[in-house]
Write an enzyme that holds these catalytic residues in place. Structure first.
Site, PDB file in Angstrom:
ATOM      1  N   SER A   1       0.854  -1.181   0.000  1.00  0.00           N
ATOM      2  CA  SER A   1       0.000   0.000   0.000  1.00  0.00           C
ATOM      3  C   SER A   1       0.889   1.230   0.000  1.00  0.00           C
ATOM      4  O   SER A   1       1.962   1.220   0.600  1.00  0.00           O
ATOM      5  CB  SER A   1      -0.880  -0.014   1.243  1.00  0.00           C
TER       6      SER A   1
ATOM      7  N   LYS B   1       0.882  -3.294   4.876  1.00  0.00           N
ATOM      8  CA  LYS B   1      -0.004  -4.036   3.980  1.00  0.00           C
ATOM      9  C   LYS B   1       0.722  -4.910   2.957  1.00  0.00           C
ATOM     10  O   LYS B   1       1.737  -4.519   2.396  1.00  0.00           O
ATOM     11  CB  LYS B   1      -0.920  -3.064   3.209  1.00  0.00           C
TER      12      LYS B   1
ATOM     13  N   GLU C   1      -7.400 -11.130  -6.274  1.00  0.00           N
ATOM     14  CA  GLU C   1      -8.464 -10.118  -6.392  1.00  0.00           C
ATOM     15  C   GLU C   1      -8.765  -9.804  -7.858  1.00  0.00           C
ATOM     16  O   GLU C   1      -9.921  -9.706  -8.267  1.00  0.00           O
ATOM     17  CB  GLU C   1      -8.052  -8.828  -5.681  1.00  0.00           C
TER      18      GLU C   1
END
Ligand code: ARG
Length: 460
Positions: free
Chosen positions: A278, A284, A291
Protein backbone atom coordinates in the site's frame (compact mmCIF):
# COMPACT_ATOMS: atom_id res chain seq x y z
CA UNK A 1 -9.13 2.78 -58.75
CA UNK A 2 -10.27 1.54 -55.34
CA UNK A 3 -8.21 -1.22 -53.71
CA UNK A 4 -11.37 -2.88 -52.41
CA UNK A 5 -11.95 -6.29 -54.01
CA UNK A 6 -15.71 -5.69 -54.03
CA UNK A 7 -15.60 -2.17 -55.53
CA UNK A 8 -16.96 -3.23 -58.94
CA UNK A 9 -20.59 -2.58 -58.07
CA UNK A 10 -19.95 0.76 -56.41
CA UNK A 11 -19.76 4.24 -57.90
CA UNK A 12 -18.81 6.20 -54.76
CA UNK A 13 -15.94 5.57 -52.37
CA UNK A 14 -16.73 4.41 -48.81
CA UNK A 15 -17.09 7.16 -46.25
CA UNK A 16 -13.89 7.30 -44.17
CA UNK A 17 -15.64 6.87 -40.87
CA UNK A 18 -17.82 4.05 -42.21
CA UNK A 19 -14.63 2.37 -43.35
CA UNK A 20 -13.17 2.53 -39.86
CA UNK A 21 -16.46 1.61 -38.24
CA UNK A 22 -16.94 -1.52 -40.32
CA UNK A 23 -13.35 -2.73 -40.33
CA UNK A 24 -12.31 -5.70 -38.20
CA UNK A 25 -8.62 -5.72 -39.11
CA UNK A 26 -7.75 -4.05 -35.80
CA UNK A 27 -8.65 -7.24 -33.96
CA UNK A 28 -8.94 -10.06 -36.51
CA UNK A 29 -5.32 -9.69 -37.62
CA UNK A 30 -4.51 -12.16 -34.89
CA UNK A 31 -6.04 -14.84 -37.15
CA UNK A 32 -3.39 -14.32 -39.84
CA UNK A 33 -1.62 -17.65 -39.38
CA UNK A 34 -4.85 -19.62 -39.62
CA UNK A 35 -6.10 -17.58 -42.55
CA UNK A 36 -2.94 -18.43 -44.47
CA UNK A 37 -2.98 -22.09 -43.41
CA UNK A 38 -6.60 -22.37 -44.59
CA UNK A 39 -5.81 -20.63 -47.87
CA UNK A 40 -2.90 -22.96 -48.58
CA UNK A 41 -5.08 -26.02 -48.04
CA UNK A 42 -7.75 -24.47 -50.27
CA UNK A 43 -5.26 -23.67 -53.05
CA UNK A 44 -3.88 -27.21 -53.03
CA UNK A 45 -7.39 -28.59 -53.26
CA UNK A 46 -8.18 -26.30 -56.22
CA UNK A 47 -5.15 -27.69 -58.03
CA UNK A 48 -5.92 -31.30 -57.16
CA UNK A 49 -9.41 -30.82 -58.60
CA UNK A 50 -8.10 -29.13 -61.74
CA UNK A 51 -9.85 -25.84 -60.86
CA UNK A 52 -6.49 -24.05 -61.03
CA UNK A 53 -3.28 -25.43 -62.50
CA UNK A 54 -0.57 -27.00 -60.33
CA UNK A 55 1.74 -24.15 -61.26
CA UNK A 56 -0.79 -21.52 -60.27
CA UNK A 57 -1.35 -23.22 -56.93
CA UNK A 58 2.38 -23.29 -56.33
CA UNK A 59 2.69 -19.58 -56.99
CA UNK A 60 -0.19 -18.93 -54.64
CA UNK A 61 1.25 -21.11 -51.87
CA UNK A 62 4.70 -19.53 -52.21
CA UNK A 63 3.14 -16.07 -52.13
CA UNK A 64 1.13 -16.90 -49.02
CA UNK A 65 4.20 -18.29 -47.27
CA UNK A 66 6.17 -15.16 -48.04
CA UNK A 67 3.32 -13.06 -46.60
CA UNK A 68 3.40 -15.22 -43.47
CA UNK A 69 7.11 -14.50 -43.12
CA UNK A 70 6.49 -10.78 -43.58
CA UNK A 71 3.76 -10.65 -40.95
CA UNK A 72 5.83 -12.58 -38.42
CA UNK A 73 8.77 -10.26 -39.06
CA UNK A 74 6.55 -7.21 -38.57
CA UNK A 75 6.91 -6.21 -42.24
CA UNK A 76 3.25 -6.12 -43.14
CA UNK A 77 1.09 -3.06 -43.24
CA UNK A 78 -2.47 -3.89 -42.21
CA UNK A 79 -4.87 -1.53 -43.99
CA UNK A 80 -8.22 -0.42 -42.59
CA UNK A 81 -9.40 0.24 -46.15
CA UNK A 82 -9.07 -3.51 -46.74
CA UNK A 83 -11.48 -4.21 -43.88
CA UNK A 84 -10.32 -7.49 -42.48
CA UNK A 85 -7.52 -10.02 -42.33
CA UNK A 86 -8.90 -12.00 -45.28
CA UNK A 87 -8.87 -9.09 -47.73
CA UNK A 88 -5.60 -7.71 -46.40
CA UNK A 89 -3.84 -10.96 -47.14
CA UNK A 90 -5.54 -11.53 -50.49
CA UNK A 91 -4.77 -8.01 -51.72
CA UNK A 92 -1.14 -8.41 -50.71
CA UNK A 93 -1.00 -11.75 -52.51
CA UNK A 94 -2.27 -10.21 -55.76
CA UNK A 95 0.18 -7.34 -55.36
CA UNK A 96 3.00 -9.82 -54.93
CA UNK A 97 2.28 -12.56 -57.49
CA UNK A 98 -0.01 -10.75 -59.91
CA UNK A 99 -3.51 -11.61 -61.21
CA UNK A 100 -3.02 -15.33 -60.55
CA UNK A 101 -3.41 -14.43 -56.85
CA UNK A 102 -6.97 -13.52 -57.70
CA UNK A 103 -7.69 -17.21 -58.36
CA UNK A 104 -7.32 -18.14 -54.69
CA UNK A 105 -10.81 -16.98 -53.80
CA UNK A 106 -12.41 -19.33 -56.37
CA UNK A 107 -15.08 -21.53 -54.76
CA UNK A 108 -14.78 -19.68 -51.48
CA UNK A 109 -16.34 -16.75 -49.63
CA UNK A 110 -15.17 -14.76 -46.66
CA UNK A 111 -18.14 -16.26 -44.86
CA UNK A 112 -16.82 -19.81 -44.92
CA UNK A 113 -13.26 -18.49 -44.68
CA UNK A 114 -13.87 -16.69 -41.39
CA UNK A 115 -15.83 -19.67 -40.00
CA UNK A 116 -12.78 -21.79 -40.82
CA UNK A 117 -10.23 -19.36 -39.37
CA UNK A 118 -11.97 -19.04 -36.01
CA UNK A 119 -12.26 -22.80 -35.71
CA UNK A 120 -8.58 -23.35 -36.46
CA UNK A 121 -7.56 -20.61 -34.06
CA UNK A 122 -9.87 -21.66 -31.23
CA UNK A 123 -8.81 -25.29 -31.63
CA UNK A 124 -5.20 -24.31 -30.88
CA UNK A 125 -6.11 -21.92 -28.09
CA UNK A 126 -8.21 -24.56 -26.33
CA UNK A 127 -5.16 -26.82 -26.51
CA UNK A 128 -3.17 -24.17 -24.66
CA UNK A 129 -5.89 -23.54 -22.11
CA UNK A 130 -6.06 -27.27 -21.42
CA UNK A 131 -2.31 -27.30 -20.83
CA UNK A 132 -2.62 -24.44 -18.31
CA UNK A 133 -5.52 -26.13 -16.57
CA UNK A 134 -3.33 -29.17 -16.30
CA UNK A 135 -0.49 -27.14 -14.76
CA UNK A 136 -2.88 -25.72 -12.17
CA UNK A 137 -4.22 -29.17 -11.36
CA UNK A 138 -0.67 -30.47 -10.88
CA UNK A 139 0.05 -27.59 -8.50
CA UNK A 140 -3.08 -28.41 -6.51
CA UNK A 141 -2.09 -32.07 -6.29
CA UNK A 142 1.43 -31.21 -5.15
CA UNK A 143 0.07 -28.96 -2.40
CA UNK A 144 -2.46 -31.65 -1.46
CA UNK A 145 0.34 -34.21 -1.10
CA UNK A 146 2.23 -31.83 1.18
CA UNK A 147 -0.87 -31.23 3.29
CA UNK A 148 -2.19 -34.71 3.96
CA UNK A 149 -1.79 -34.05 7.69
CA UNK A 150 -3.01 -30.47 7.70
CA UNK A 151 -6.37 -30.17 9.42
CA UNK A 152 -8.46 -27.09 8.77
CA UNK A 153 -11.97 -26.03 9.65
CA UNK A 154 -14.45 -27.01 6.95
CA UNK A 155 -17.21 -24.45 6.60
CA UNK A 156 -20.83 -24.17 5.67
CA UNK A 157 -22.30 -20.65 5.71
CA UNK A 158 -18.68 -19.66 6.40
CA UNK A 159 -19.26 -20.93 9.95
CA UNK A 160 -17.04 -23.70 11.31
CA UNK A 161 -18.74 -26.97 10.44
CA UNK A 162 -16.48 -30.04 10.61
CA UNK A 163 -12.73 -30.47 10.41
CA UNK A 164 -11.35 -31.47 7.02
CA UNK A 165 -7.90 -32.01 5.59
CA UNK A 166 -6.53 -29.06 3.66
CA UNK A 167 -5.57 -31.63 1.02
CA UNK A 168 -9.25 -32.55 0.76
CA UNK A 169 -10.24 -28.93 0.30
CA UNK A 170 -7.68 -28.52 -2.50
CA UNK A 171 -8.91 -31.67 -4.21
CA UNK A 172 -12.38 -30.12 -4.43
CA UNK A 173 -10.84 -27.58 -6.83
CA UNK A 174 -8.98 -30.31 -8.65
CA UNK A 175 -12.37 -31.89 -9.42
CA UNK A 176 -13.86 -28.61 -10.65
CA UNK A 177 -10.96 -28.05 -13.03
CA UNK A 178 -11.17 -31.65 -14.22
CA UNK A 179 -14.78 -31.07 -15.27
CA UNK A 180 -13.75 -27.77 -16.87
CA UNK A 181 -11.13 -29.59 -18.93
CA UNK A 182 -13.77 -32.12 -19.97
CA UNK A 183 -16.16 -29.38 -21.10
CA UNK A 184 -13.47 -27.61 -23.14
CA UNK A 185 -12.21 -30.81 -24.76
CA UNK A 186 -15.79 -31.77 -25.58
CA UNK A 187 -16.45 -28.41 -27.19
CA UNK A 188 -13.20 -28.70 -29.18
CA UNK A 189 -14.14 -32.18 -30.38
CA UNK A 190 -17.61 -31.08 -31.49
CA UNK A 191 -16.45 -28.15 -33.63
CA UNK A 192 -13.46 -29.90 -35.16
CA UNK A 193 -15.15 -30.03 -38.60
CA UNK A 194 -14.27 -28.02 -41.68
CA UNK A 195 -16.89 -25.48 -42.85
CA UNK A 196 -14.92 -24.58 -45.98
CA UNK A 197 -16.88 -25.19 -49.16
CA UNK A 198 -20.07 -23.63 -47.83
CA UNK A 199 -19.25 -20.58 -49.93
CA UNK A 200 -21.25 -17.50 -49.09
CA UNK A 201 -24.20 -19.62 -47.95
CA UNK A 202 -25.37 -22.13 -50.57
CA UNK A 203 -22.27 -24.13 -51.48
CA UNK A 204 -20.30 -23.74 -54.70
CA UNK A 205 -20.67 -24.60 -58.38
CA UNK A 206 -17.05 -25.80 -58.59
CA UNK A 207 -16.13 -29.49 -58.21
CA UNK A 208 -14.36 -29.04 -54.86
CA UNK A 209 -13.16 -31.76 -52.48
CA UNK A 210 -14.11 -30.60 -49.00
CA UNK A 211 -12.78 -33.75 -47.35
CA UNK A 212 -9.33 -33.16 -48.83
CA UNK A 213 -9.21 -29.67 -47.29
CA UNK A 214 -10.48 -31.02 -43.96
CA UNK A 215 -7.84 -33.72 -43.94
CA UNK A 216 -5.00 -31.29 -44.66
CA UNK A 217 -6.12 -29.10 -41.79
CA UNK A 218 -6.47 -31.93 -39.29
CA UNK A 219 -10.25 -31.79 -39.01
CA UNK A 220 -12.20 -34.92 -38.14
CA UNK A 221 -14.57 -34.31 -41.07
CA UNK A 222 -16.71 -31.67 -42.75
CA UNK A 223 -19.85 -29.80 -41.67
CA UNK A 224 -23.07 -31.04 -43.29
CA UNK A 225 -25.09 -27.95 -44.19
CA UNK A 226 -23.77 -24.88 -45.96
CA UNK A 227 -26.21 -22.44 -44.32
CA UNK A 228 -25.36 -23.79 -40.89
CA UNK A 229 -21.63 -23.82 -41.68
CA UNK A 230 -21.48 -20.06 -42.19
CA UNK A 231 -23.94 -19.04 -39.50
CA UNK A 232 -23.00 -21.39 -36.66
CA UNK A 233 -21.22 -19.79 -33.74
CA UNK A 234 -22.34 -22.40 -31.21
CA UNK A 235 -18.75 -23.40 -30.77
CA UNK A 236 -17.84 -19.90 -29.59
CA UNK A 237 -20.84 -19.89 -27.27
CA UNK A 238 -19.87 -23.26 -25.85
CA UNK A 239 -16.30 -22.15 -25.39
CA UNK A 240 -17.31 -18.90 -23.71
CA UNK A 241 -19.70 -20.67 -21.41
CA UNK A 242 -17.16 -23.33 -20.44
CA UNK A 243 -14.69 -20.49 -19.88
CA UNK A 244 -17.14 -18.58 -17.71
CA UNK A 245 -17.41 -21.68 -15.53
CA UNK A 246 -13.60 -21.92 -15.33
CA UNK A 247 -13.55 -18.29 -14.17
CA UNK A 248 -16.30 -18.93 -11.61
CA UNK A 249 -14.19 -21.72 -10.17
CA UNK A 250 -11.11 -19.52 -10.13
CA UNK A 251 -13.10 -16.75 -8.47
CA UNK A 252 -14.16 -19.08 -5.66
CA UNK A 253 -10.59 -20.18 -5.10
CA UNK A 254 -9.50 -16.52 -5.34
CA UNK A 255 -12.00 -15.54 -2.68
CA UNK A 256 -10.73 -18.24 -0.34
CA UNK A 257 -7.09 -17.29 -0.90
CA UNK A 258 -7.97 -13.68 -0.09
CA UNK A 259 -9.74 -14.68 3.13
CA UNK A 260 -7.08 -17.18 4.14
CA UNK A 261 -4.26 -14.70 3.67
CA UNK A 262 -5.95 -12.08 5.88
CA UNK A 263 -4.56 -11.59 9.39
CA UNK A 264 -7.84 -12.90 10.82
CA UNK A 265 -7.52 -16.31 9.19
CA UNK A 266 -3.74 -16.43 8.65
CA UNK A 267 -4.00 -19.85 6.99
CA UNK A 268 -1.66 -19.16 4.09
CA UNK A 269 1.00 -16.78 2.85
CA UNK A 270 1.02 -15.89 -0.81
CA UNK A 271 4.44 -15.33 -2.26
CA UNK A 272 5.50 -11.66 -2.35
CA UNK A 273 5.74 -12.02 -6.10
CA UNK A 274 1.94 -12.19 -6.29
CA UNK A 275 1.12 -9.34 -3.92
CA UNK A 276 1.63 -5.60 -3.73
CA UNK A 277 1.96 -3.08 -0.93
CA UNK A 278 0.00 0.00 0.00
CA UNK A 279 1.24 3.51 -0.72
CA UNK A 280 0.07 4.66 2.72
CA UNK A 281 -0.11 1.67 5.09
CA UNK A 282 3.36 0.22 5.46
CA UNK A 283 2.18 -3.08 6.94
CA UNK A 284 0.00 -4.04 3.98
CA UNK A 285 0.56 -6.95 1.63
CA UNK A 286 -2.42 -7.07 -0.67
CA UNK A 287 -3.48 -10.23 -2.54
CA UNK A 288 -3.84 -8.39 -5.87
CA UNK A 289 -3.55 -11.42 -8.10
CA UNK A 290 -6.50 -13.36 -6.66
CA UNK A 291 -8.46 -10.12 -6.39
CA UNK A 292 -7.91 -9.33 -10.06
CA UNK A 293 -8.80 -12.83 -11.18
CA UNK A 294 -11.96 -12.62 -9.07
CA UNK A 295 -12.72 -9.34 -10.83
CA UNK A 296 -11.89 -10.66 -14.28
CA UNK A 297 -14.49 -13.39 -13.91
CA UNK A 298 -16.96 -10.54 -14.46
CA UNK A 299 -15.70 -9.71 -17.92
CA UNK A 300 -15.66 -13.33 -19.04
CA UNK A 301 -19.28 -13.72 -17.94
CA UNK A 302 -19.99 -10.43 -19.74
CA UNK A 303 -18.36 -11.78 -22.90
CA UNK A 304 -20.63 -14.82 -22.80
CA UNK A 305 -23.71 -12.65 -22.40
CA UNK A 306 -22.52 -10.40 -25.23
CA UNK A 307 -22.12 -13.39 -27.56
CA UNK A 308 -25.45 -14.94 -26.63
CA UNK A 309 -27.18 -11.62 -27.23
CA UNK A 310 -25.33 -11.18 -30.51
CA UNK A 311 -26.55 -14.50 -31.87
CA UNK A 312 -30.08 -14.32 -30.52
CA UNK A 313 -32.71 -14.02 -33.30
CA UNK A 314 -30.15 -13.64 -36.12
CA UNK A 315 -31.71 -14.88 -39.35
CA UNK A 316 -29.74 -17.33 -41.48
CA UNK A 317 -27.16 -17.21 -42.83
CA UNK A 318 -24.23 -14.79 -42.38
CA UNK A 319 -24.94 -11.32 -40.99
CA UNK A 320 -22.37 -8.63 -40.39
CA UNK A 321 -23.39 -8.65 -36.73
CA UNK A 322 -21.29 -11.79 -36.49
CA UNK A 323 -18.10 -9.81 -36.95
CA UNK A 324 -18.77 -8.77 -33.35
CA UNK A 325 -18.09 -12.33 -32.20
CA UNK A 326 -14.35 -11.84 -32.24
CA UNK A 327 -13.55 -9.36 -29.51
CA UNK A 328 -15.50 -11.15 -26.74
CA UNK A 329 -14.05 -14.45 -27.91
CA UNK A 330 -10.47 -13.16 -28.03
CA UNK A 331 -10.80 -11.41 -24.69
CA UNK A 332 -12.14 -14.58 -23.11
CA UNK A 333 -9.20 -16.59 -24.43
CA UNK A 334 -6.66 -14.05 -23.18
CA UNK A 335 -8.29 -13.67 -19.79
CA UNK A 336 -8.75 -17.37 -19.09
CA UNK A 337 -5.23 -18.22 -20.24
CA UNK A 338 -3.66 -15.46 -18.16
CA UNK A 339 -5.70 -16.29 -15.08
CA UNK A 340 -4.86 -20.00 -15.22
CA UNK A 341 -1.19 -19.35 -15.76
CA UNK A 342 -0.91 -16.97 -12.84
CA UNK A 343 -2.89 -19.25 -10.55
CA UNK A 344 -0.78 -22.28 -11.40
CA UNK A 345 2.34 -20.44 -10.28
CA UNK A 346 0.72 -18.81 -7.26
CA UNK A 347 -0.68 -22.09 -5.92
CA UNK A 348 2.67 -23.80 -6.40
CA UNK A 349 4.38 -21.09 -4.33
CA UNK A 350 1.72 -20.70 -1.64
CA UNK A 351 2.98 -21.30 1.92
CA UNK A 352 0.56 -23.08 4.22
CA UNK A 353 0.43 -22.15 7.93
CA UNK A 354 -0.55 -25.56 9.16
CA UNK A 355 -0.56 -24.75 12.89
CA UNK A 356 -2.96 -21.86 12.43
CA UNK A 357 -5.30 -24.02 10.40
CA UNK A 358 -5.32 -26.72 13.06
CA UNK A 359 -5.88 -24.20 15.85
CA UNK A 360 -8.82 -22.72 13.96
CA UNK A 361 -10.24 -26.18 13.32
CA UNK A 362 -10.29 -26.83 17.06
CA UNK A 363 -12.45 -23.76 17.64
CA UNK A 364 -16.16 -23.62 16.92
CA UNK A 365 -17.05 -27.11 18.26
CA UNK A 366 -16.16 -28.67 14.95
CA UNK A 367 -16.44 -32.21 16.37
CA UNK A 368 -19.99 -31.79 17.72
CA UNK A 369 -21.38 -33.98 14.91
CA UNK A 370 -18.97 -36.71 15.98
CA UNK A 371 -20.53 -36.73 19.48
CA UNK A 372 -23.99 -36.99 17.93
CA UNK A 373 -22.83 -39.86 15.67
CA UNK A 374 -21.38 -41.57 18.77
CA UNK A 375 -24.77 -41.37 20.51
CA UNK A 376 -26.48 -42.79 17.43
CA UNK A 377 -24.16 -45.77 17.56
CA UNK A 378 -25.33 -46.25 21.18
CA UNK A 379 -28.88 -46.63 19.82
CA UNK A 380 -30.16 -43.08 20.34
CA UNK A 381 -32.20 -41.68 17.43
CA UNK A 382 -30.27 -38.98 15.56
CA UNK A 383 -32.79 -36.20 16.30
CA UNK A 384 -32.47 -36.84 20.04
CA UNK A 385 -28.70 -37.07 19.79
CA UNK A 386 -28.68 -33.70 18.01
CA UNK A 387 -30.64 -32.16 20.89
CA UNK A 388 -28.28 -33.65 23.51
CA UNK A 389 -25.20 -32.33 21.77
CA UNK A 390 -26.85 -28.93 21.25
CA UNK A 391 -27.23 -28.65 25.02
CA UNK A 392 -23.66 -29.85 25.53
CA UNK A 393 -22.41 -27.11 23.22
CA UNK A 394 -24.44 -24.50 25.10
CA UNK A 395 -22.86 -25.72 28.35
CA UNK A 396 -19.39 -25.47 26.75
CA UNK A 397 -20.12 -21.90 25.65
CA UNK A 398 -21.15 -20.96 29.21
CA UNK A 399 -18.13 -22.67 30.73
CA UNK A 400 -15.70 -21.41 28.11
CA UNK A 401 -14.66 -24.98 27.32
CA UNK A 402 -14.23 -27.01 24.18
CA UNK A 403 -15.90 -30.41 23.71
CA UNK A 404 -12.76 -32.55 24.18
CA UNK A 405 -12.04 -30.64 27.43
CA UNK A 406 -15.22 -31.81 29.18
CA UNK A 407 -14.82 -34.39 31.94
CA UNK A 408 -16.73 -37.64 31.65
CA UNK A 409 -19.06 -36.45 34.46
CA UNK A 410 -19.79 -33.28 32.52
CA UNK A 411 -20.52 -35.29 29.38
CA UNK A 412 -22.79 -37.64 31.29
CA UNK A 413 -24.96 -34.75 32.57
CA UNK A 414 -26.37 -34.73 29.06
CA UNK A 415 -26.54 -38.45 28.33
CA UNK A 416 -25.80 -41.54 30.35
CA UNK A 417 -25.00 -43.30 27.09
CA UNK A 418 -21.64 -41.52 26.94
CA UNK A 419 -18.70 -43.65 28.10
CA UNK A 420 -15.02 -42.78 28.45
CA UNK A 421 -14.35 -43.99 24.89
CA UNK A 422 -15.95 -40.70 23.75
CA UNK A 423 -12.49 -39.10 23.83
CA UNK A 424 -11.39 -41.30 20.95
CA UNK A 425 -13.99 -39.67 18.75
CA UNK A 426 -13.81 -35.99 19.53
CA UNK A 427 -10.27 -35.14 18.51
CA UNK A 428 -9.71 -33.41 15.18
CA UNK A 429 -7.77 -36.32 13.76
CA UNK A 430 -10.34 -38.88 14.88
CA UNK A 431 -13.13 -36.81 13.37
CA UNK A 432 -11.31 -36.46 10.06
CA UNK A 433 -10.11 -40.05 9.85
CA UNK A 434 -13.52 -41.53 10.59
CA UNK A 435 -14.78 -40.37 7.19
CA UNK A 436 -13.25 -43.12 5.12
CA UNK A 437 -15.86 -43.71 2.40
CA UNK A 438 -14.90 -42.63 -1.13
CA UNK A 439 -14.92 -38.86 -1.35
CA UNK A 440 -14.60 -38.40 2.43
CA UNK A 441 -11.90 -36.42 4.22
CA UNK A 442 -10.11 -39.31 6.02
CA UNK A 443 -6.39 -39.31 5.33
CA UNK A 444 -6.57 -42.72 3.64
CA UNK A 445 -9.51 -41.66 1.45
CA UNK A 446 -7.77 -38.45 0.41
CA UNK A 447 -4.51 -40.29 -0.29
CA UNK A 448 -6.44 -42.68 -2.54
CA UNK A 449 -7.95 -39.76 -4.45
CA UNK A 450 -4.57 -38.10 -4.92
CA UNK A 451 -3.19 -41.33 -6.35
CA UNK A 452 -6.20 -41.69 -8.63
CA UNK A 453 -5.85 -38.07 -9.80
CA UNK A 454 -2.13 -38.54 -10.49
CA UNK A 455 -3.04 -41.53 -12.65
CA UNK A 456 -5.68 -39.50 -14.44
CA UNK A 457 -3.11 -36.77 -15.16
CA UNK A 458 -0.48 -39.18 -16.46
CA UNK A 459 -3.00 -40.65 -18.92
CA UNK A 460 -3.74 -37.22 -20.43
N1 ARG B 1 -14.68 -9.65 -41.21
C1 ARG B 1 -15.83 -10.47 -41.43
C2 ARG B 1 -16.26 -11.09 -40.11
O1 ARG B 1 -15.47 -11.18 -39.26
C3 ARG B 1 -15.53 -11.54 -42.42
C4 ARG B 1 -16.73 -12.04 -43.15
C5 ARG B 1 -17.25 -10.94 -43.99
N2 ARG B 1 -18.31 -11.38 -44.82
C6 ARG B 1 -19.13 -10.50 -45.47
N3 ARG B 1 -20.05 -11.00 -46.19
N4 ARG B 1 -18.99 -9.21 -45.32
O2 ARG B 1 -17.41 -11.49 -39.94
Amino acid sequence: MSEKPWAGRFTQPTDKFVEEFTASIGFDKRLYRYDIEGSIAHARMLAKQGIVSADEAEQIVAGLLSILTDIEAGNFEFKVALEDIHMNIEARLIERIGPVGGKLHTARSRNDQVALDIRLYLRDEIGEILAWLDRLQQALLTQAEANLDTVMPGYTHLQTAQPVLFAHHLLAYYEMFQRDAGRLADCQRRFNLSPLGAGALAGTTFPIDREFVAEQLGFAGVTRNSLDSVSDRDFALEFCSASAIVMIHLSRLAEELILWSSADFAFIDLSDAFCTGSSIMPQKKNPDVPELVRGKSGRVIGNLVALLTLMKSLPLAYNKDMQEDKEPLFDTIDTVKGSLKIFADMIAEMRVRQENMRRAAARGFSTATDVADYLVRQGIPFRQAHEIVGKTVRYCLEQGKDIPELSLEEFRQFSAAIGDDIYQYVTLDASVNARTATGGTAREAVAREIARARGEQSRK
